[in-house]
Design an enzyme around this catalytic site. Structure first.
Site, PDB file in Angstrom:
ATOM      1  CB  ILE A 177      -0.969  -0.008   1.197  1.00  0.00           C
ATOM      2  CG1 ILE A 177      -2.061   1.045   1.004  1.00  0.00           C
ATOM      3  CG2 ILE A 177      -0.240   0.181   2.506  1.00  0.00           C
ATOM      4  CD1 ILE A 177      -3.240   0.859   1.940  1.00  0.00           C
ATOM      5  N   GLY A 226       0.507  -5.047   1.593  1.00  0.00           N
ATOM      6  CA  GLY A 226      -0.736  -5.155   0.842  1.00  0.00           C
ATOM      7  C   GLY A 226      -0.632  -6.049  -0.377  1.00  0.00           C
ATOM      8  CG  ASP A 269      -3.514  -7.795   2.480  1.00  0.00           C
ATOM      9  OD1 ASP A 269      -4.010  -8.515   3.353  1.00  0.00           O
ATOM     10  OD2 ASP A 269      -2.794  -6.810   2.741  1.00  0.00           O
ATOM     11  CD  GLU A 286       0.183  -5.640   6.062  1.00  0.00           C
ATOM     12  OE1 GLU A 286      -0.504  -5.563   5.025  1.00  0.00           O
ATOM     13  OE2 GLU A 286       1.071  -6.522   6.224  1.00  0.00           O
ATOM     14  CG  ASP A 310      -6.448  -3.353   7.504  1.00  0.00           C
ATOM     15  OD1 ASP A 310      -5.876  -3.458   6.410  1.00  0.00           O
ATOM     16  OD2 ASP A 310      -6.619  -2.250   8.076  1.00  0.00           O
TER      17      ASP A 310
END
Length: 270
Positions: A66, A121, A124, A144, A152
């Site tokens: 991210i 991210g 993810d 993270e 998340d």
């Protein structure tokens, strides 16, 4: 084909090549990324000519995760009321989750080809794909934890089903790097390749193989596998019985059987 800020998308030989296209920013996942990936996978779902997706990153790295500017923007929008801040952040997190759910929910198989960094991210993202392949020099990390937060957007929910609970906890608690060789040994990727050229050659050959199969059979197979993540065996058996009660009437079975009998390659309709 639509022009995107964070991606480049091409369709060739029934394979959609979706490329994260921010190499100057190590393919960090900015605001445009999260919006555009939903549109891209809606297009994939709606386009019958697409049989399979290959997801890659432009340049030396898959993605550094991210974009930190996106996190900074979220923080700058907070006020003094804790309840309203929580509601705002929750909506933002759910929106990010929905972006990667678009990949997971896609009717077509999605193959991730990973080189260089695959951090935060980006874990993810690849966790939402059907299959993962990488270069030996790839570096994976659930970053993270080093930013003082819990992942998340899907890693903690999807990764245990890929590499197992214990290993996922180790990587999530430590944030340590995993190279391509270890990624293969723990099942994070199906196979690791010496370099990006051999990786892409192998992944595109695999995608071409999948694209030759009955799209209805691929769709049903993916749906059943995905369904079984969250259901009991008897639920899955009931579902496939109902599903195939319709799908076994498809012309694709006749095409497949005729091709098998004549020892020729079948040609399935979109």
């Amino acid at each position: 084909m639509t022009e995107y800020q964070a991606f480049r998308v091409e369709l060739k030989d029934r394979i959609a090549h979706v490329v994260i296209n921010r190499p100057e920013k190590v393919n960090a996942m900015n605001a445009a990324f999260w919006d555009e990936i939903v549109d891209i996978f809606r297009w994939v779902d709606d386009t019958d000519a697409v049989r399979v997706v290959v997801l890659t990153g432009e340049g030396k790295h898959f993605s550094a995760g991210i974009d930190l500017q996106l996190l900074a923007q979220a923080a700058s929008g907070l006020g003094s009321d804790i309840g309203r801040n929580a509601e705002l952040l929750r909506r933002k997190i759910l929106k990010l989750q929905a972006s990667l759910n678009a990949v997971d929910n896609c009717r077509k198989p999605v193959i991730a080809a990973i080189q260089g960094y695959c951090l935060g991210g980006a874990i993810d993202l690849i966790s939402a794909c059907d299959m993962r392949y990488c270069t030996l020099d790839a570096q994976f990390s659930i970053k993270e934890i080093d930013m003082g937060m819990a992942a998340d957007v899907g890693t903690l929910q999807r990764l245990p089903r890929i590499i197992g609970d214990g290993l996922m906890r180790e990587l999530a608690y430590t944030g340590r790097n995993v190279n391509g060789q270890e990624a293969q040994s723990i099942g994070l990727v199906n196979r690791a390749y010496p370099d990006q050229a051999s990786l892409m050659q192998a992944v595109l050959e695999l995608a071409a193989q999948i694209a030759e199969k009955s799209p209805l059979a691929i769709r049903g197979t993916k749906e059943m596998i995905r369904y079984m993540r969250d259901h009991r065996v008897d639920d899955g058996l009931e579902y496939i019985a109902t599903w195939n009660a319709a799908m076994l009437q498809s012309a694709d079975l006749k095409v497949a059987m005729a091709a098998h009998m004549s020892k020729q390659k079948p040609d399935f309709a979109d």
